[in-house]
Structure formats: C-alpha cells, structure tokens
Design an enzyme around this catalytic site. Structure first.
Site, PDB file in Angstrom:
ATOM      1  N   CYS A 339      45.976  48.995  37.862  1.00 22.78           N
ATOM      2  CA  CYS A 339      46.081  47.536  37.961  1.00 22.78           C
ATOM      3  C   CYS A 339      45.312  46.786  36.870  1.00 22.78           C
ATOM      4  CB  CYS A 339      45.640  47.043  39.337  1.00 22.78           C
ATOM      5  SG  CYS A 339      45.550  48.287  40.607  1.00 22.78           S
ATOM      6  N   ARG A 368      40.518  60.233  40.771  1.00 20.56           N
ATOM      7  CA  ARG A 368      39.555  59.789  41.774  1.00 20.56           C
ATOM      8  C   ARG A 368      38.788  60.995  42.286  1.00 20.56           C
ATOM      9  NH1 ARG A 368      43.622  55.701  45.017  1.00 20.56           N
ATOM     10  NH2 ARG A 368      44.202  54.531  43.166  1.00 20.56           N
ATOM     11  N   GLN A 386      50.837  57.926  39.873  1.00 16.42           N
ATOM     12  CA  GLN A 386      51.485  56.965  40.767  1.00 16.42           C
ATOM     13  C   GLN A 386      52.753  56.432  40.115  1.00 16.42           C
ATOM     14  OE1 GLN A 386      48.012  54.305  40.816  1.00 16.42           O
ATOM     15  NE2 GLN A 386      47.926  54.620  43.018  1.00 16.42           N
ATOM     16  N   ASP A 388      53.655  53.531  39.785  1.00 13.58           N
ATOM     17  CA  ASP A 388      52.985  52.265  40.034  1.00 13.58           C
ATOM     18  C   ASP A 388      53.738  51.104  39.388  1.00 13.58           C
ATOM     19  OD1 ASP A 388      50.988  50.827  41.120  1.00 13.58           O
ATOM     20  OD2 ASP A 388      49.407  51.471  39.759  1.00 13.58           O
ATOM     21  N   HIS A 390      53.204  46.538  39.051  1.00 12.74           N
ATOM     22  CA  HIS A 390      52.569  45.298  39.462  1.00 12.74           C
ATOM     23  C   HIS A 390      53.490  44.151  39.164  1.00 12.74           C
ATOM     24  CE1 HIS A 390      49.232  48.140  39.148  1.00 12.74           C
ATOM     25  NE2 HIS A 390      48.877  47.546  40.275  1.00 12.74           N
ATOM     26  N   LYS A 474      49.704  43.282  53.652  1.00 11.45           N
ATOM     27  CA  LYS A 474      50.557  44.326  53.076  1.00 11.45           C
ATOM     28  C   LYS A 474      51.578  44.846  54.071  1.00 11.45           C
ATOM     29  CE  LYS A 474      47.227  47.911  54.203  1.00 11.45           C
ATOM     30  NZ  LYS A 474      46.689  49.213  53.892  1.00 11.45           N
ATOM     31  N   HIS A 520      51.070  44.814  44.353  1.00 13.77           N
ATOM     32  CA  HIS A 520      51.020  46.231  43.964  1.00 13.77           C
ATOM     33  C   HIS A 520      52.081  46.953  44.783  1.00 13.77           C
ATOM     34  CE1 HIS A 520      46.627  45.790  42.766  1.00 13.77           C
ATOM     35  NE2 HIS A 520      46.725  44.828  43.663  1.00 13.77           N
TER      36      HIS A 520
HETATM   37 ZN   LIG Z   1      47.647  48.227  41.710  1.00 16.19          ZN
END
Ligand SMILES: [Zn+2]
Ligand SMILES: [Zn+2]
Length: 645
Positions: A339, A368, A386, A388, A390, A474, A520
């Site tokens: 992000c 992580r 991910q 991912d 945004h 969410k 996200h």
């Molecule tokens: Zn994010």
C-alpha cells in the site's frame, strides 16, 4: 410473582413469571426445541438453560446447530473428560479446559505418571460410561474463601493460581457427578447429551503458555450428540489428511522448502510455478477488463516510508529488522505490504476528480516475520505474493467499486469451483466511535454503500458491529471447501488512514482539494495461501486450464514413440502442456504413473491410432473416453484448456 418480558429472536415478545429458566421458555415454544436446546443467550451473554432469568430480556436458544450450542457442548465435554481423568488417575491436577473451534482440550498435570496416545482409548471408554450416567451440570456461586479452601485441600496449585486473579462475588463452581471445577460456564443441562467421543491427540503445553512454567499434558478431544456425526467427522479428518497441501505439494512436485533458503520461504518448483502463473494470467486478464492499471514496485522501501504509513511504529519491533547499506544514513525495510508504495504512485502528479477511481494492481511480494512455530506449509509463510490492488476513489464511488470487486471475487470462485460462500460486513462499534479514524459521515456513507453493494449482487452477508479495523469498514468472504471447512478468502477494505498519513489529494469539481478514499482488495489474498486452499479443495486435481501437465502421451510400445512425439508437438502448438512417456515400460505402468501424478488426460497411441491418425483418450478419474481424431480433441476441449472468461 411479577411477570417479565422475553423477546425472542423473531422480535415477538412473551410474558413469563420472573425467574423463568431457558428450558421452560424452550418448552413453551416446542417440545422439540426443549429436547435439543443446549444453552441460551440472554442479552448477549451465553448461559446455562437452567439459570433463572430475573428481568426483561432478549434471548436466543441455542442447539447443536448454533455456535453457542457447540461451545457449551464442547466445554461440558472438557469437564466430562476431566471427570474421567480424575476417576482413572486420582490426584490429577487441572489447568484450563476450553472449547475450541473443533472440540476442546484440557491441560492437566498427571504428576510422574506417563500418558500418551495409547491411553486415550481407555479414557474415551470412561467418558462414555460417565456420559451415560446422565449427570446434571450444577452451577453454584461460591465465596473466594470457600473456593480457595476446596482447591487447597485438593492441592491443585493451578486452580489456586487462577483463583488468585478472581474477585469475590464472581466465582462459580460447576459440578457433574463427583467432579467439581472452577468455571464460569456455560454448560449443557447434563452429560447424557454427549453420545459420541473421540480423543484426538496428546501434546505438551506450558502452563499459561510460558516456557518458564511446568509443561502440562494437553489432551484434545471432540464429541457429538450422534454417533453418525462423529463417523462423518472422522471420515473428514482422513480425507483432509490425504488432501493436505504439504503432502500433495511434495508428491506432485509443486513447491518445496529448504533450510538453507530459510523457514517459511517457499520455493516454487516448475509445476507449481505453472499453476501460480496461470492464476496470475487469469487475474491480470480479469483486472484489465475491470479497469485496473498494473504497476511494479520494489521489494524494499526506505524506513521513512513505513514511518509515514505507521507500519514501522506498529510492527517494526516484531518484524524483519532494517537493512543497512555501506552508507550509514540509509535504512531499508523488506516491504510488509504494498500500500505505501502505491500511495507514492498516486502522488506522482496532481489528480483530478475526473480521473478517479485510480486502480493500481500489482502482484506484490511481501515479507512478514512469523514465529517459527506458527509457520505451516503455504498457508503461513514469511514471504508471499499478494494479488494486491488499491483503488483510490471519491467517497461517493465506494459502492460502485465494491460491486466491481464483488464481481471479480465471484469470477474467481466460479472459475475455481468454490460454490459455497458467504460474506461478513465488518462495521464500527457504534458505542465506541472514538476508536476509529475518519468522520462519522464518511463511515456511515461507506458502511451503507458496502451493504448496498452486497445486496445488489445477491451476496448473503452477516453484519458484525465492532469488527471493523480502526481505519475502515470491510467485507470478508468465507468459502467452504469440498470438505466443508471454512476459509477466509478475498477481503475488500476501506481505508481512511493511509490517505490521511500520505496526504493524498485530488482536485474536486469545486476546484477544492479533497481526500480520496482508499480501498485495499486481494481476491486470492496471497497466491501461496490460495494455492494451498485450492490444492486441498480439489485434492490436487486442478481444473484443466490450471493443471501443470494437461496431457501425457503414452505410446503402447517404443515403435510408436515417433507418432507420440508428433501428437505432443501438435498439441504444444495449441498451447497445451504435456509430456511424452517414451520409457520402455508396459502401458499399464505408464497409465498408473500418470494417474498418480493426476494428469487430466492420458492420450494412448498404438498401431490403430497411428494408422488412423487418432488418439485414444483416458481421463483422470473417469477412465476410457474412446478414440478421436487429433484435431477433434483440440476443438472439443479448447474452452476447458483456456483461461476462463
Ligand atoms: Zn493495501
Ligand atoms: Zn469449565
């Protein structure tokens, strides 16, 4: 005696005498409900059915079909096991014995008596015997003095230690048969409801999770109100073992781990890489259609980036430590999420309301730190990618963007055979609004838009208050796999925090500066975890378009290897993946090996096939499909071979 008002889940209100019990209310509704009732929720608190209700209340009666019913059932089973242990091992001391997601455990100190898996059968037998005695679970309020006296006499230092942390007036005992436990409940009415018992395993567990304390024996078990349900559960466990993605990942050569590379850092082998890349292609194509722009960002970022995002303050200590360079002033972090990088991309130039939403997508690899004990196959790793993205949008665009993402998530589920799913909308706790950042107005608008988006798409949702993150509401999808196990896949999260921290802006139609909302979303979540779930869901039998090896050409003897090679070459030109088994082996052996490696199509070629330019098809799990012309094979299955659209 005065009357009280009891509100039932359907909103109807009935009057009862003060002191009415849950069981009496159940009886007044139906005999069947009274027979199956296990516990009751009174104004949000789960209690015993036998406890008197003193004032006006909202209630919900739980049976085995409710989580609240199962928890009381398994908690009571933990007490039943403790009773059995005490009868078989007098003087045993007890730590804690809670219900868990599937069953319960009890941590016990058996002194120097050995206890292992071999001892479980006798314990199960004793539990069944005690269950048949149908003893009631009796709740009793006791003073701290009395409680301390009781457990001092028993010399149970663990219960005494637990009592240390309890206040007088808040202490209750539960007794069934000869067994008394310090416990706040709730429990089912009596042991007789427990008809089937399975003790699952024995492990060591430090008292209170602290390795400086004594190691206790943790015994896991599960119980059911019917033998048939236990049989089904045992079958499911066996099936789950066969489908374990760690086992199949090794057998099908999909991924591996190396001590030298590091724990929790998966190595994708060639076949696993094909699965992963196909999933990426599938998602890339869907994202292009949905108006995303692909971006690429580095695997590390300057420490300042994460100080701005707040990640450094929150996770810095418990994560991978900064990377230093010969230039002493520089510090980098392995990126824990994509992000912040994407926020910086949004900021490369001023944005106008006309270009919103901006949708930035990246297969971003993040790192992580997870404790070694937490690592598990591909589902819990230290480095993962991910899918991912945004979305930076105006506050009024949240609903439309949620609808688009929901459609994308549906596309993923449908293409991969997940038919059973629900979703949870996580909302603010309305009584504790100061916990959250972002304006009241923004929250109300976003929460409403999320719910409307879900409703418009016919998505079954439950709304849970107080489950939102501090930075936004969410929507989480829960998927049931082929074994009915629930997985969380695909989260869509609104975020008011990062736009604030990164001072993101766009120029509105009013020529003023405004903050965009950030969303996200990651339909797969991480490719690692998704592939793990998929392997277990399909037992390694990937849909044709994903299968690492779609076909295997099996010549009946060496004489036909040349034709086999020709078949393979033609199919490769049509982007069909496969191999030629030209080993000097009997055809039966070749078929067996191809079955074991779960290749969807075995194409058998011999004299007849060569003469007629045909192939004989055998499909994994379905057997012989007859013979066809090579070209017809390609056209018949073209759609199954290709990425789903
Ligand atoms: Zn994010
Ligand atoms: Zn208890």
């Amino acid at each position: 005696m005065s009357q009280i008002k009891i509100t039932l889940p359907d909103g109807s209100v009935r009057e009862f005498p003060q002191g009415v019990t849950g069981l009496q209310i159940a009886q007044s509704i139906s005999e069947g409900l009274a027979r199956n009732a296990l516990s009751i929720e009174v104004n949000g608190e789960i209690r015993d059915l036998s406890r008197p209700i003193d004032g006006d209340s909202m209630i919900r009666i739980f049976t085995w079909n409710d989580k609240g019913g199962k928890l009381a059932f398994w908690h009571s089973s933990a007490h039943l096991m403790a009773e059995a242990l005490e009868s078989l091992y007098p003087g045993v001391k007890f730590g804690i014995g809670p219900p868990i997601e599937n069953g319960y455990y009890y941590d016990v100190d058996l002194g120097d008596r050995p206890f292992g898996e071999d001892d479980l059968a006798a314990l199960e037998k004793k539990m069944i015997e005690l269950a048949r005695a149908n003893s009631s679970f009796v709740r009793r309020e006791v003073s701290k003095k009395e409680a301390v006296e009781y457990f001092s006499k028993k010399q149970d230092q663990y219960k005494l230690e637990l009592l240390d942390g309890l206040q007088d007036g808040a202490i209750t005992f539960y007794q069934q048969g000869n067994f008394v436990d310090l416990c706040k409940g709730p429990h089912i009415p009596s042991t007789g409801a427990i008809k089937a018992v399975k003790l699952l395993n024995v492990a060591g567990a430090y008292w209170r999770g602290n390795e400086k304390n004594k190691m206790l024996t943790r015994i896991y078990g599960i119980t059911f109100p019917k033998q048939k349900e236990l049989d089904e559960y045992v079958h499911m466990l066996e099936e789950a073992k066969k489908r374990d993605h760690r086992k199949l990942g090794r057998e099908l050569e999909l991924f591996a781990f190396s001590e030298k590379v590091g724990m929790g850092l998966p190595l994708w082998l060639p076949k696993g890489t094909i699965v992963r890349e196909r999933l990426e292609q599938f998602m890339r194509r869907a994202q292009i259609k949905a108006g995303y722009d692909a971006v690429v960002t580095p695997h590390i970022g300057g420490k300042a980036l994460y100080v701005t995002s707040g990640h450094y303050e929150k996770y810095g200590k418990d994560s991978f430590q900064p990377i230093h360079t010969p230039d002493e002033s520089e510090e980098f972090l392995l990126k824990p999420m994509n992000c912040p990088h994407h926020c910086e991309i949004f900021k490369v130039r001023p944005r106008s309301y006309k270009e919103l939403p901006v949708r930035l997508a990246e297969f971003g690899t993040v790192y992580r730190y997870e404790q070694s004990g937490e690592l598990h196959g591909l589902t819990r790793v230290r480095g993962f990618t991910q899918d991912d993205a945004h979305i930076f949008c105006r506050p009024d665009q949240v609903k439309e963007e949620f609808i688009k993402v929901i459609d994308l998530v549906f596309h993923v589920f449908n293409s991969l055979g997940f038919q059973n799913y629900t979703a949870q909308v996580s909302l603010r706790d309305p009584d504790n609004k100061t916990k959250y950042i972002g304006s009241d107005e923004a929250w109300n608008l976003a929460e409403r838009q999320i719910q409307e988006a879900a409703d418009e798409r016919g998505l079954k949702t439950v709304a849970v208050k107080g489950e939102a993150a501090f930075y936004g509401p969410k929507l989480d999808f829960m998927v049931k796999d082929a074994l009915n196990r629930q997985w969380q896949l695909g989260t869509i999260q609104v975020d008011y925090n990062l736009p604030e921290r990164f001072e993101l802006e766009y120029i509105g139609s009013d020529n003023q500066r405004h903050r965009p909302v950030m969303i996200h979303r990651a339909p797969f979540g991480s490719l690692e975890r998704f592939v793990a779930v998929l392997i277990e869901h399909c037992a390694g039998n990937f849909p044709l378009w994903l299968a690492p090896e779609q076909i295997s050409v099996l010549p009946i003897s060496e004489k036909f290897n040349a034709y086999g090679q020709h078949v393979l070459d033609v199919l490769k030109e049509h982007d069909i993946r496969g191999t030629l088994d030209d080993r000097d082996e009997k055809i039966g052996r070749k078929i067996r090996d191809a079955e074991v490696s779960k290749v969807p199509f075995m194409l058998i070629v011999g004299e007849k096939e060569v003469a007629e330019k045909r192939i004989s098809i055998r499909r994994h799990g379905a057997g012989d499909q007859g013979s066809v012309l090579l070209d017809d094979f390609v056209t018949t299955y073209a759609r199954e071979f290709a990425l789903p659209v």
